[in-house]
Design a protein around this motif. Structure first.
Motif, short mmCIF file in Angstrom:
data_model
loop_
_atom_site.label_atom_id
_atom_site.label_comp_id
_atom_site.label_asym_id
_atom_site.label_seq_id
_atom_site.Cartn_x
_atom_site.Cartn_y
_atom_site.Cartn_z
N VAL A 1 17.26 55.86 15.88
CA VAL A 1 18.43 55.48 16.67
C VAL A 1 19.36 54.49 15.99
N SER B 1 13.92 52.17 15.78
CA SER B 1 13.04 53.31 15.50
C SER B 1 13.11 53.85 14.08
N PHE C 1 9.35 49.38 26.36
CA PHE C 1 10.14 49.52 25.14
C PHE C 1 9.17 49.52 23.97
N GLN C 2 9.64 50.07 22.88
CA GLN C 2 8.90 49.89 21.64
C GLN C 2 9.81 49.13 20.67
N CYS C 3 10.70 49.86 19.99
CA CYS C 3 11.60 49.13 19.10
C CYS C 3 12.66 48.37 19.88
N GLY C 4 13.00 48.85 21.06
CA GLY C 4 13.94 48.14 21.91
C GLY C 4 15.41 48.45 21.64
N PHE C 5 15.68 49.36 20.73
CA PHE C 5 17.09 49.64 20.41
C PHE C 5 17.78 50.37 21.56
N CYS C 6 17.05 51.24 22.23
CA CYS C 6 17.64 51.97 23.36
C CYS C 6 17.57 51.17 24.66
N CYS D 1 15.47 58.08 23.71
CA CYS D 1 14.55 57.08 23.16
C CYS D 1 13.63 57.78 22.18
N ARG D 2 13.79 57.53 20.90
CA ARG D 2 12.98 58.23 19.90
C ARG D 2 11.56 57.68 19.88
N CYS D 3 11.40 56.42 20.28
CA CYS D 3 10.04 55.87 20.32
C CYS D 3 9.27 56.42 21.52
N SER E 1 9.64 55.52 25.09
CA SER E 1 9.13 54.54 26.06
C SER E 1 9.39 55.02 27.48
S1 FES Z 1 12.32 51.93 22.26
FE1 FES Z 1 12.91 52.65 20.29
S2 FES Z 1 14.42 54.11 20.71
FE2 FES Z 1 13.71 53.55 22.65
#
Ligand code: FES
Ligand code: FES
Lengths: 804, 166
Positions: A213, A270, B109-114, B146-148, B150
């Motif tokens: 992303v 990500s 969340f994982q990376c939290g970008f989304c 969300c690619r991770c 969550s």
């Molecule tokens: S938490 Fe990584 S893209 Fe949603």
């Protein structure tokens, strides 16, 4: 010398429960918008930079006129591919790009694929001015023939493409073959002769992408000859700034002295690795640094568009498979001939079966689709593995889970042999595959639901199918080599784990905190991750967000924590020396536990206590803090190192991969439309030892859905006439969102069969790669038809059913 | 219609009057809302990804509706009231909004970008429909990528807030 067997270590008693209440240190930042990703780095005086995206699949710039672009207000610099400063710059040694098989130029003048970032870079006051300037470039192109099909590319009479890309593997062949390889264990001919039946089939996979992303970005700033970098990257990129060579094989002076480079790894949106993407991001970082060098001390932020994230591709290839098996499902031999990327794809199957005769041959040819390797380990090996077991089961009318168990083993050894190995080397005697299959079967109701292929029609008119696959987690299940270290400091009763942060979201950090807390006897909340910028160091605490985070770092952390605990208990039993400072102790102080020896004491819940009289207790802070200014051993980092794995103190090349993973899905196939609905998913991961339940769960969810996407919906599409990519965007590249998949039933197994601390190995690579072939298994069970042309999209289903 | 010379935006309760023009700090007519938020006003909590309305990552709330800020020109926003992720906390006490707290509690969340986009979309939903069903939540968030992955924890987090006070 104490025997070094981390898998035999035990988590201190009573601390096991701590991991159930892990909370993420970064949670507040991530939900409040305060988490700064690399895109969010803004520095005073910052300039922006962008690179041209090639509109052609394969074309050479014959001339470029930048006059109009240069005249645009706000444009500060333009660097073209033919500038002597960049024209031969490879940016990176061959290692990263395609595991040492070829080199790419930092800013080439020939595009190798549609949207290839190449030709010219613009530096301006804003990204928008960069975009406008790029549109004002007057470029003459010479289009070149392109190849999209790798099987065409490896033919000896194919037209030569990408001639400027250096082939550096000794096994490269003209005109386009990057690597040709052939590996054999045992004798496949002998194995085929022993088989009751030899079956042959071909698998084909189209390219899919990590499609992360956060688009690529790098900020670079020079302070005289010191260099600061903020990198969206999963690795620490100094070394490729230091050791480049140019495309003529000449040495290029380092961009900066190693000791003068500072790298900050902000939050990472990500990021799933991938060698080809890493290569791009290395070139990209290098280009940012070069552009900043020309900017007279102003920081430069180089950005890609999101579409550029699709230059990373995985999984492309064809596999011609020949498998010999006995009627009971025992596989006697197989040979996969792969026309595809990376290595001959047999590694996982060799690691995790008793099959005695294995051959993998490979041809890897250039194609004008972007450089293809893998991400999240990739499915180049998991897909042929999955299909082989399914094919053998189908051939003899067997349950594929039984076929899997029948062939389980390690490097040609059967499980009896593995059990003896476990006994002799201090491992528990466990059969991981049996355990994960049993858990998964129960979760999905396999025994009741699995049926012979094509025999179950549902009341809604759809065909019902069950799919299964199993494989091991990442092959390197041991602690890291010497570059990884653990670094702890203790002050105010809080243990800080000092390391470079670059967590892509997998949350290896909470696991690290949990390990340190339990080993030191601290409460989880009395641990923190203390971010350190990389300075003058080729060590890092864990490979940030990479494939091996948890297993890599926990062994070293346990060692460091043991060392630190020993010191705390020693201090608890000895007087505090006087310290000659106006601010600190003037006289010797009595010990915190007078008359006690370190071995009389222990630590729990952040309290030091007397074992024989637990009510005699003092906080770690009271005991240890007083030493902070008199003994640098507490104040300063405690470093734990671990060399490559040894067994019985000797270097051991034979680390047997004993942990297994099993995944199951249930589908409904609409024979009229070809639609495949995944209605049930069960993922069972043996992680060896579980450190962070929520982190593991997240990897299972995330990996499962990514894997299902790679298996069922995700593929890149190119126009065969122009080579233009038709879906390098998130609208047309199909990734599931909230409504697309059912809840994944996640199960964790702890076999303690890894070589790292407590027998751990990990989880992150497996689900994303393993499930990327699983839909074929379920569709075959539903319809009795094979779709070996991935992804299993509705058109392919209809084709298999003979409807189109 | 006479060309407008400035735009007034109410962002997170604060009024911003921004001149239209091409100088630093001004609003170029081609500027998108996300550009203005991030580049002009320094509100980097809102993330940018696809830039073409596909991913929902840049979502903010404008006049009570969740909108992709990458697809809206700032000059179209004159007089609008906009909430970004930075405006969700109690700005006086710093206390997280219940939705944000739920995302923390469920580690959604994982990376939290989304995550900012997810939270803003969920906030708009709950403002309009305080007690949505699971299906309504999934529908509302189905445009958020969300690619991770969550999603599962996000659903639980939003449901937990939706169920409060039922
Ligand atoms: S938490 Fe990584 S893209 Fe949603
Ligand atoms: S960045 Fe706006 S929808 Fe993707």
């Amino acid at each position: 010398m104490e025997e070094y067997r981390p898998w035999t270590w035990k988590i201190p008693e009573g601390s096991e429960n701590d991991k159930r209440k892990i909370s993420r240190q970064d949670a507040h930042e991530r939900v409040s918008g305060k988490a700064a990703f690399t895109r969010d780095i803004y520095l005073p005086g910052m300039l922006y930079a962008k690179i041209l995206n090639s509109p052609y699949a394969h074309a050479k710039i014959t001339s470029i006129d930048v006059t109009k672009a240069r005249a645009l207000p706000g444009v500060r610099d333009i660097l073209t591919f033919d500038d002597p400063e960049i024209s031969h710059d490879t940016g990176i040694g061959a290692w990263y790009e395609a595991s040492g098989n070829y080199n790419i130029l930092t800013l080439p003048g020939i595009s190798d694929f549609f949207q290839h970032p190449m030709g010219v870079a613009v530096v301006a006051d804003s990204e928008e001015i960069c975009d406008r300037a790029l549109r004002l470039m007057e470029i003459k192109w010479e289009e070149r023939p392109f190849i999209l099909d790798m099987e065409e590319s490896v033919k000896p009479d194919a037209v030569k493409i990408m001639s400027e890309v250096q082939r550096v593997n000794a096994k490269a062949k003209e005109p386009n073959t990057v690597v040709a390889d052939d590996v054999e264990y045992g004798s496949v001919e002998k194995g085929f002769a022993e088989a009751d039946k030899v079956i042959e089939y071909k698998i084909k996979r189209e390219v899919n992408s990590a499609a992360g992303v956060e688009p690529a970005v790098c900020v670079a700033q020079w302070r005289n000859d010191f260099l600061d970098i903020w990198a969206h990257h999963q690795d620490i990129p100094q070394w490729f700034l230091i050791y480049p060579q140019d495309s003529r094989g000449k040495h290029i002076p380092p961009l900066a002295d190693w000791a003068k480079i500072t790298v900050t790894m902000p939050y990472q949106g990500s990021y799933y690795g991938g060698f080809s993407w890493l290569a791009y991001s290395c070139c990209f970082t290098r280009l940012a640094v070069i552009l900043a060098r020309r900017a007279d001390g102003r920081p430069v932020k180089l950005t890609y568009d999101e579409s550029n994230h699709f230059v990373l591709g995985d999984d492309a290839g064809t596999y011609k498979c020949k498998v010999g098996a006995k009627k009971d499902g025992t596989i006697t031999a197989f040979h996969w001939h792969m026309v595809g990327v990376r290595n001959p794809a047999i590694e996982k199957t060799y690691e995790a079966t008793k099959i005695p005769n294995i051959r993998g041959s490979q041809e890897w040819g250039f194609v004008n689709k972007g450089h293809l390797i893998c991400f999240r380990h990739g499915s180049h090996c998991t897909v042929p593995h999955t299909v082989m077991f399914d094919k053998v089961a189908a051939e003899f009318g067997l349950d594929p889970t039984e076929v899997a168990l029948k062939n389980d083993g390690c490097r040609g050894h059967d499980w009896n042999w593995v059990t003896r190995y476990q006994k002799e080397n201090g491992f528990p005697q466990r059969w991981s595959l049996k355990e994960v299959i049993d858990l998964g079967k129960e979760a999905i109701g396999w025994s009741k639901k699995w049926h012979p292929p094509g025999t179950k029609k549902l009341p809604n008119g759809k065909m019902h199918g069950m799919g299964f696959m199993q494989i091991n987690e990442w092959t390197w299940q041991s602690p890291a080599p010497a570059m990884t270290y653990a670094c702890l400091s203790l002050r105010n009763g809080i243990a800080a784990i000092i390391g470079v942060r670059s967590d892509i979201g997998v949350d290896a950090e909470s696991a690290a905190r949990s390990v340190v807390a339990s080993e030191l006897g601290l409460k989880y909340e009395d641990t923190v991750i203390h971010e350190k910028r990389v300075e003058n160091s080729n060590f890092y605490m864990w490979q940030p967000g990479g494939s091996f985070s948890t297993a890599y770092i926990t062994t070293q952390l346990v060692m460091a924590a043991k060392e630190l605990k020993k010191k705390v208990l020693e201090y608890a039993a000895k007087p505090t020396p006087a310290y000659n400072s106006p601010h600190f102790l003037k006289t010797v102080q009595p010990p915190a536990f007078p008359g006690k020896k370190p071995e009389d004491l222990d630590i729990k819940d952040s309290m030091v206590f007397e074992k024989a009289n637990p009510r005699n207790r003092k906080s770690v802070r009271e005991v240890a803090d007083i030493f902070w200014d008199v003994d640098p051993a507490i104040a300063h980092p405690v470093v734990g190192t671990a060399d490559m794995m040894t067994v019985d103190g000797k270097p051991d090349p034979n680390q047997y991969v004993m942990g297994r993973q099993a995944h199951f899905i249930e589908v409904e196939v609409d024979a009229e439309t070809g639609m495949v609905d995944v209605t049930n998913v069960a993922c069972v991961n043996d992680v060896g030892h579980l450190f962070n339940p929520e982190g593991a769960l997240a990897q299972q969810y995330g990996g499962a859905i990514m894997g299902l996407g790679r298996s069922g919906t995700e593929e890149h599409v190119w126009c065969p006439r122009t080579g233009v990519a038709l879906n390098h965007d998130l609208i047309n590249y199909h990734i599931g969102t909230m409504n697309d998949y059912p809840v994944v039933q996640c199960r964790i197994n702890e076999s303690h069969l890894g070589y790292a601390a407590f027998g751990s190995f990990g989880i992150g690579e497996n689900p994303g790669a393993a499930l990327s072939g699983i839909t074929t298994s379920a569709i075959y069970n539903a319809t009795g038809k094979w779709i070996l042309d991935y992804p299993t999209t509705p058109d392919r289903v209809l084709k298999a059913l003979g409807k189109i | 219609m006479a060309a407008i010379k400035s735009v007034t935006l109410k962002i997170n309760g604060q009024i911003h009057e921004l001149d239209i023009g091409s100088k630093v700090g001004q609003i170029d007519p081609a500027d998108t809302l996300i550009h203005t938020l991030r580049e002009t006003l320094g509100l980097t909590g809102t993330k940018a990804s696809c830039g073409n309305g596909a991913c929902g990552i840049c979502t903010v709330i404008m006049d009570s509706k969740a909108v992709p800020s990458c697809k809206i020109l700032t000059i179209e926003c004159d007089g609008k009231e906009i909430t970004t992720i930075e405006g969700l906390r109690n700005l006086k006490t710093g206390t997280l909004h219940p939705l944000q707290q739920a995302f923390v509690d469920f580690t959604a969340f994982q990376c939290g970008f989304c995550t900012p986009g997810m939270i803003m979309t969920a906030k708009a939903l709950l403002d309009e429909n305080p007690h949505p069903s699971e299906e309504e939540i999934k529908d509302a968030l189905s445009g958020n990528f969300c690619r991770c992955v969550s999603h599962y924890q996000v659903l639980k987090a939003v449901l937990s807030v939706a169920e409060k006070g039922r």
